[in-house]
Motif scaffolding. Structure first.
Motif, PDB file in Angstrom:
ATOM      1  N   VAL A   1       4.274  92.405   3.588  1.00  8.50           N
ATOM      2  CA  VAL A   1       5.097  92.352   4.882  1.00  8.50           C
ATOM      3  C   VAL A   1       6.037  91.150   4.578  1.00  8.50           C
ATOM      4  O   VAL A   1       7.429  91.313   5.115  1.00  8.50           O
ATOM      5  N   GLY A   2       5.742  89.822   3.982  1.00  8.44           N
ATOM      6  CA  GLY A   2       6.875  88.946   3.793  1.00  8.44           C
ATOM      7  C   GLY A   2       7.952  89.248   3.068  1.00  8.44           C
ATOM      8  O   GLY A   2       9.097  88.950   3.329  1.00  8.44           O
ATOM      9  N   LEU A   3       7.688  90.219   1.998  1.00 15.45           N
ATOM     10  CA  LEU A   3       9.021  90.525   1.204  1.00 15.45           C
ATOM     11  C   LEU A   3       9.849  91.660   1.834  1.00 15.45           C
ATOM     12  O   LEU A   3      11.060  91.698   1.947  1.00 15.45           O
ATOM     13  N   VAL A   4       9.070  92.383   2.733  1.00  9.14           N
ATOM     14  CA  VAL A   4       9.996  93.384   3.718  1.00  9.14           C
ATOM     15  C   VAL A   4      10.927  92.514   4.846  1.00  9.14           C
ATOM     16  O   VAL A   4      11.882  92.811   4.928  1.00  9.14           O
ATOM     17  N   MET A   5      10.255  91.616   5.519  1.00  7.22           N
ATOM     18  CA  MET A   5      10.913  90.762   6.269  1.00  7.22           C
ATOM     19  C   MET A   5      12.167  90.186   5.610  1.00  7.22           C
ATOM     20  O   MET A   5      13.164  90.016   6.248  1.00  7.22           O
ATOM     21  N   LEU A   6      11.829  89.403   4.419  1.00  5.34           N
ATOM     22  CA  LEU A   6      13.049  89.003   3.635  1.00  5.34           C
ATOM     23  C   LEU A   6      14.057  89.810   3.508  1.00  5.34           C
ATOM     24  O   LEU A   6      15.340  89.590   3.476  1.00  5.34           O
ATOM     25  N   PHE A   7      13.550  91.217   2.843  1.00  3.19           N
ATOM     26  CA  PHE A   7      14.571  92.090   2.744  1.00  3.19           C
ATOM     27  C   PHE A   7      15.469  92.672   3.736  1.00  3.19           C
ATOM     28  O   PHE A   7      16.596  92.419   3.475  1.00  3.19           O
ATOM     29  N   ILE A   8      14.814  92.906   4.810  1.00  2.00           N
ATOM     30  CA  ILE A   8      15.530  93.154   5.937  1.00  2.00           C
ATOM     31  C   ILE A   8      16.402  92.046   6.375  1.00  2.00           C
ATOM     32  O   ILE A   8      17.687  92.312   7.003  1.00  2.00           O
TER      33      ILE A   8
ATOM     34  N   VAL B   1      13.124  85.668   8.731  1.00  2.00           N
ATOM     35  CA  VAL B   1      12.763  84.634   7.593  1.00  2.00           C
ATOM     36  C   VAL B   1      11.594  83.732   8.215  1.00  2.00           C
ATOM     37  O   VAL B   1      10.764  83.355   7.088  1.00  2.00           O
ATOM     38  N   GLY B   2      11.647  83.353   9.132  1.00  2.00           N
ATOM     39  CA  GLY B   2      10.326  82.520   9.826  1.00  2.00           C
ATOM     40  C   GLY B   2       9.279  83.413   9.544  1.00  2.00           C
ATOM     41  O   GLY B   2       8.162  82.921   8.961  1.00  2.00           O
ATOM     42  N   PHE B   3       9.066  84.645   9.880  1.00  2.00           N
ATOM     43  CA  PHE B   3       7.872  85.518   9.982  1.00  2.00           C
ATOM     44  C   PHE B   3       7.703  85.697   8.262  1.00  2.00           C
ATOM     45  O   PHE B   3       6.598  85.667   7.991  1.00  2.00           O
ATOM     46  N   ALA B   4       8.512  85.652   7.298  1.00  2.00           N
ATOM     47  CA  ALA B   4       8.461  86.145   6.054  1.00  2.00           C
ATOM     48  C   ALA B   4       7.463  84.503   5.426  1.00  2.00           C
ATOM     49  O   ALA B   4       6.463  84.885   4.764  1.00  2.00           O
TER      50      ALA B   4
END
Length: 202
Positions: free
Chosen positions: A185-192, A81-84
């Motif tokens: 990338v942000g969306l992928v991170m949130l999805f994971i 979440v922080g990375f996103a």
């Protein structure tokens, strides 16, 4: 020998090719041309260690310590979440390849992020240690040949992903592309992160 090695390569590729947090980060670093060799090396080395642990039969420890995976899961959720959030903030600033390189993270940040995205993901232990380890041990005396094939698959994939993205970086060198990359990338991170948060108990 090839009856164990080739299935190992194909199985290893099948498990890591799916878009995930780790792959998204490698793709991002490749396009940004930042610390790519180190990031790819860490991903490959981590896979080699995890596959070796699974082949050596360490998977039974994971099956008996589900609470440990829960710790990794929630730590991973927070990190993702922080990375996103950081990716979305970066998307608000139009930039080119040169600006992305100048404003990019340090080597230390890249190393820590790669390690976190790899080792804080409980799916890594379920897929790489448990699943690959069990498949490897089904090959009996050839289990380490199967494992070597899976490790080779990891080398092939991360090298192709990272340097393929790097080769295309100049073609993609527009502010709009960088916004798309950062948002993606942000969306992928949130999805994971959501997948991890709602992952059923193991």
């Amino acid at each position: 020998m090839t009856t164990a090695f080739l299935p190992g390569v194909l199985t290893g590729l099948a498990l890591i090719v799916a878009i995930g947090a780790q792959n998204a980060f490698v793709l991002r670093q490749g396009i940004r041309r930042q610390h790519l060799g180190v990031v790819v090396a860490i991903c490959i080395a981590s896979d080699v260690v995890l596959i070796a642990l699974g082949t050596a039969g360490i998977g039974f420890l994971i099956e008996r310590t589900p609470w440990l995976l829960d710790i990794f899961r929630w730590a991973g959720v927070l990190y993702l979440v922080g990375f996103a959030v950081l990716s979305f903030k970066s998307a608000l600033k139009p930039q080119t390849l040169e600006a992305a390189q100048e404003g990019g993270g340090s080597l230390r940040t890249a190393v820590l992020t790669t390690l976190a995205l790899t080792w804080l993901n409980p799916h890594v232990y379920l897929d790489t240690v448990l699943m690959l380890g069990n498949l490897a041990n089904q090959h009996g005396d050839h289990r380490w040949i199967f494992a070597a094939g899976a490790m080779t698959g990891s080398v092939i994939w991360f090298s192709a992903l990272g340097w393929g993205a790097r080769a295309l970086s100049h073609v993609l060198n527009t502010p709009l592309t960088w916004r798309i990359v950062d948002v993606g990338v942000g969306l992928v991170m949130l999805f994971i992160a959501v997948k991890l948060a709602f992952m059923p108990g193991v």
